[in-house]
Design a protein around this motif. Structure first.
Motif, PDB file in Angstrom:
ATOM      1  N   GLU A 135      17.254  -3.159  -7.504  1.00  0.00           N
ATOM      2  CA  GLU A 135      15.967  -3.472  -6.871  1.00  0.00           C
ATOM      3  C   GLU A 135      15.304  -2.215  -6.315  1.00  0.00           C
ATOM      4  OE1 GLU A 135      19.196  -5.054  -6.644  1.00  0.00           O
ATOM      5  OE2 GLU A 135      18.885  -5.386  -4.495  1.00  0.00           O
ATOM      6  N   ASN A 136      16.128  -1.308  -5.778  1.00  0.00           N
ATOM      7  CA  ASN A 136      15.606  -0.170  -5.024  1.00  0.00           C
ATOM      8  C   ASN A 136      15.594   1.096  -5.872  1.00  0.00           C
ATOM      9  OD1 ASN A 136      15.857  -1.970  -2.761  1.00  0.00           O
ATOM     10  ND2 ASN A 136      17.996  -1.349  -2.592  1.00  0.00           N
ATOM     11  N   SER A 170      10.839   2.410  -3.429  1.00  0.00           N
ATOM     12  CA  SER A 170      10.340   1.084  -3.805  1.00  0.00           C
ATOM     13  C   SER A 170      11.498   0.108  -3.752  1.00  0.00           C
ATOM     14  CB  SER A 170       9.755   1.131  -5.216  1.00  0.00           C
ATOM     15  OG  SER A 170       9.511  -0.171  -5.705  1.00  0.00           O
ATOM     16  N   TYR A 171      11.280  -1.036  -3.148  1.00  0.00           N
ATOM     17  CA  TYR A 171      12.338  -2.041  -3.065  1.00  0.00           C
ATOM     18  C   TYR A 171      12.045  -3.263  -3.927  1.00  0.00           C
ATOM     19  CZ  TYR A 171       9.112  -3.551   0.565  1.00  0.00           C
ATOM     20  OH  TYR A 171       7.986  -3.893   1.255  1.00  0.00           O
ATOM     21  N   ASP A 172      10.977  -3.191  -4.692  1.00  0.00           N
ATOM     22  CA  ASP A 172      10.667  -4.296  -5.595  1.00  0.00           C
ATOM     23  C   ASP A 172       9.535  -3.847  -6.517  1.00  0.00           C
ATOM     24  OD1 ASP A 172      10.204  -7.901  -5.008  1.00  0.00           O
ATOM     25  OD2 ASP A 172      10.711  -6.761  -6.804  1.00  0.00           O
ATOM     26  N   VAL A 173       9.360  -4.596  -7.578  1.00  0.00           N
ATOM     27  CA  VAL A 173       8.267  -4.282  -8.498  1.00  0.00           C
ATOM     28  C   VAL A 173       6.946  -4.330  -7.745  1.00  0.00           C
ATOM     29  CG1 VAL A 173       7.083  -5.024 -10.580  1.00  0.00           C
ATOM     30  CG2 VAL A 173       9.563  -5.214 -10.427  1.00  0.00           C
ATOM     31  N   LYS A 214      10.616  -3.367 -13.167  1.00  0.00           N
ATOM     32  CA  LYS A 214      11.762  -3.170 -12.291  1.00  0.00           C
ATOM     33  C   LYS A 214      12.547  -1.921 -12.654  1.00  0.00           C
ATOM     34  CE  LYS A 214      15.567  -5.797 -10.253  1.00  0.00           C
ATOM     35  NZ  LYS A 214      16.310  -7.078 -10.281  1.00  0.00           N
ATOM     36  N   THR A 230      21.264  -0.973  -5.121  1.00  0.00           N
ATOM     37  CA  THR A 230      21.120  -2.414  -5.018  1.00  0.00           C
ATOM     38  C   THR A 230      21.462  -2.858  -3.623  1.00  0.00           C
ATOM     39  OG1 THR A 230      21.724  -4.522  -6.034  1.00  0.00           O
ATOM     40  CG2 THR A 230      23.484  -2.904  -5.777  1.00  0.00           C
ATOM     41  N   ARG A 264       5.306   1.471  -9.791  1.00  0.00           N
ATOM     42  CA  ARG A 264       6.449   0.690 -10.261  1.00  0.00           C
ATOM     43  C   ARG A 264       5.915  -0.620 -10.820  1.00  0.00           C
ATOM     44  NH1 ARG A 264      11.977  -0.945  -7.260  1.00  0.00           N
ATOM     45  NH2 ARG A 264      13.184  -1.382  -9.153  1.00  0.00           N
TER      46      ARG A 264
END
Lengths: 114, 113
Positions: free
Chosen positions: B30-31, B49-52, B71, B95, B68
């Motif tokens: 995710e990250n 970034s921790y998500d799309v 993913k 993750t 981003r």
């Protein structure tokens, strides 16, 4: 605020000698702690990690580290250094208010003498 | 073998150019993170970034932006390259809460002339 201190900018050891690299951290709770190694011109590779349980953790390439809460330390050790261990080593801390972000120490460059 | 791949090992760009550094991971993490590494200054976080489609500024975001859209891909953009952006750029992914550590790419050595 979280911080990581590696007191030694560089260390030289003879091949076959033991090694200890020092790391001290500042943190309000039990942190996640890591050691990474970087060979010249390369990215960082995770050597080992600690987040709970046994305070002595084993990693790859024969390295180990010990978490000492009372001393806020997470020193990296190896009983017998090989010439291929010459690299830069980074201690790092993550977790808590920093979330999944990791704070890295400034690094310790290891030189190995024949 | 799981990995983080940075598209270029070495880049030379001219001052004022727009520069794209690409990073792709195949671990479904995710990250994702962009750091720059300079002698004596260690690793400094530029963006993460921790998500799309999500992004957060790190410690030194000035002069940089990120994207981003998927993913697995995290791009670092230098809007108008300057000589003080000459550096080693490292991409990493992780993750969960971060307790498993990062997986790093091999780095991109960028020289701005």
């Amino acid at each position: 605020a979280q911080s990581v201190t590696q007191p030694d900018i560089h260390i030289t050891v003879s091949e076959g000698a033991s090694l200890e690299l020092r790391c001290n951290y500042s943190y309000g709770a039990t942190p996640y702690l890591f050691w990474y190694v970087q060979s010249p011109g390369q990215g960082l590779q995770l050597l080992l990690k600690y987040f709970s349980g046994d305070t002595l953790v084993q990693g790859i390439k024969g390295f180990e580290a010990e978490f000492k809460r009372s001393q806020s330390s997470f020193n990296l050790r190896k009983p017998s250094v090989h010439w291929s261990d010459a690299a830069e080593y980074f201690c790092a801390v993550a977790g808590g208010t920093g979330g999944f972000k990791t704070i890295f120490g400034a690094g310790t460059r290891l030189f190995v003498k024949a | 073998d799981v990995k983080v791949t940075q598209s270029s090992r070495y880049l030379v760009k001219r001052t004022g150019e727009k520069v794209f550094l690409e990073c792709v991971q195949d671990m479904d993490h995710e990250n994702m993170f962009w750091y720059r590494q300079d002698p004596g200054l260690g690793l400094r976080l530029i963006y993460f970034s921790y998500d799309v489609k999500m992004k957060e500024k790190g410690d030194i975001p000035e002069g940089y932006s990120v994207s981003r859209e998927k993913k697995e891909r995290f791009s670092l953009i230098l809007e108008s390259a300057s000589t003080n952006q000459t550096s080693m750029y490292l991409c990493a992914s992780s993750t969960g809460s971060g307790k498993y550590g990062y997986t790093f790419g091999s780095g991109t050595r960028l020289t701005v002339v």
